[in-house]
Design an enzyme around this catalytic site. Sequence first.
Site, PDB file in Angstrom:
ATOM      1  N   CYS A  89      59.402  49.792  25.790  1.00  0.00           N
ATOM      2  CA  CYS A  89      59.868  48.399  25.781  1.00  0.00           C
ATOM      3  C   CYS A  89      58.744  47.437  25.380  1.00  0.00           C
ATOM      4  CB  CYS A  89      60.487  48.050  27.136  1.00  0.00           C
ATOM      5  SG  CYS A  89      61.545  46.600  27.058  1.00  0.00           S
ATOM      6  N   HIS A 180      63.714  52.635  29.056  1.00  0.00           N
ATOM      7  CA  HIS A 180      62.771  52.892  30.154  1.00  0.00           C
ATOM      8  C   HIS A 180      63.000  54.248  30.830  1.00  0.00           C
ATOM      9  CE1 HIS A 180      61.157  48.801  30.194  1.00  0.00           C
ATOM     10  NE2 HIS A 180      62.399  48.381  29.992  1.00  0.00           N
ATOM     11  N   GLU A 182      61.003  55.650  32.616  1.00  0.00           N
ATOM     12  CA  GLU A 182      60.323  55.556  33.918  1.00  0.00           C
ATOM     13  C   GLU A 182      61.250  55.044  35.019  1.00  0.00           C
ATOM     14  OE1 GLU A 182      59.875  53.593  31.351  1.00  0.00           O
ATOM     15  OE2 GLU A 182      59.378  51.529  31.897  1.00  0.00           O
TER      16      GLU A 182
END
Lengths: 197, 337
Positions: A89, A180, A182
């Site tokens: 991002c 994302h 994560e």
Amino acid sequence: MKIGVFALQGDVSEHVRMLNNAVKELEKNINVVELRGFENFNCDALIIPGGESTTMRKLMHDENGNDINKFLNFLGKISDEEIPILGTCAGLILLAKNVDNKFYDGLLDMEVKRNGYGRQRESFEADVCLKFNLNKTEKFHAIFIRAPVIEKVHKGEILAEFEGKAIAVKDKNVIGLTFHPELTNDTKIYKYFLNLI
Amino acid sequence: MTNTIDTEGKIYGSETLKKGFASMVKGGVIMDVTNAEQAKIAEDAGAVAVMALERVPADIRAEGGVARMASLEKIDEILKTVTIPVMAKCRIGHYSEARILETLGVDMVDESEVLTMADPFFHINKKKFKIPFVCGARELGEAVRRIFEGAAMMRTKGEAGTGDVIEAVRHMHMMNEGIAQLKNLSDEEMQKVAVNYANKYCKLTQEVYEKFEISKEIKEDDVVFDEYNYKYIKDEIFKILEETKKLQRLPRVNFAAGGIATPADAALMMNMGCEGVFVGSGIFKSSDPKKRAKAIVEATSHYNEPKILKEVAKNLGEGMKGTEASKVIEVLQNRGI
């Protein structure tokens, strides 16, 4: 081996958690460290997290104060040494050469539009297909938060697309994602990244 | 060169997306701004988001009157000026202000004690919204209730508009110690804490019983807040407590707010475990907002590097004059428990 996560601003701990999970699954001996600057860099791979790209650009420091160009030169130098770099991002935005028609000395030759889907209420989750090699695609649940849109890829391969636009791009050892990984519990992308070392 | 396109259904407004938004602002500074010009200064200084307001808390204090959601023209002007996220405040319990802000396109709503309260009994059921909310808390109980209601992010309340950091420090100590003390509680004691925390939702029902002048106990299946019955609230609060105990931190991003006026204040709060900072009056009530804004951004990121802190804290001009928090007449932090 050592992986550095750039830790000036953004979702650093989320990346550290996922890296540690991936390291465990791969049974590798890799340390994950948070980096406060880019001097004396001695890692085998680098992650630039999600966050606010405008803020991150302003926080890049060396001993003579902050300068985004020095950071981009540093990225160029380590990518020449074939050190894998992953940006998610905001991290992808820092890696891009063309952001909202402004030009930077970035590593990924592509045109990026910040917040291309809109504001937070337009943030979304969706299943996408990752293509890490020619014969195999893998499903991935991607999370897009005020995500950038990649309008055009001038160089490199597209690892995933959504609604006709690239969402994961790789050029040599440099990977940019508009979403994302994560924020999920799926370590696929991290394992792929760690295997590039 | 490309692979297959997958356009399966998109999910909007999920808890993952709301919490994810809060994760992205970590390590950053969210600045109160009252117009487009200030928003631009904040963005140029490296703010991670701006908070659109009609008046900064120091002026709300000075001028008095009812403090409401900012005017929509103003918020819209700010939305059009900056590319960083824009937040705005709504009154505690004011569903309609929140709904308007959501429709306008603000990225996060702050259900804030800085504004006059709209509902004396309840906060907004934030689960009903697609955009994330941030709420203030003075201690663990307030935080757990806000998380139950769907807050995606927490902050200390501090004492807004004072420029005095003591209340934010107090609230962070209370939070940290509360979380640490959970370790020493048995499951039975945790259940009791959950009941005590949940009982705050029973105030309305209890007042009605008082007016009836009959003594009546609240039953497990009595609906006490929005659509939730007493038992459900107790159970959910217990789950949040368990998660907090296990993680040894709030299960939400937690920022400092209320009285932060200098780079050193920001670093102090970060060292206490805050994950970012809201600055209200501290920037635009100082003599050199541009410089101070930038310095607070640097100090929040580099809070543990005294050499950088020393450099950025230099030549900032006059800070906001402020008021000692213990001397303020209207204590804002008591709003909304």
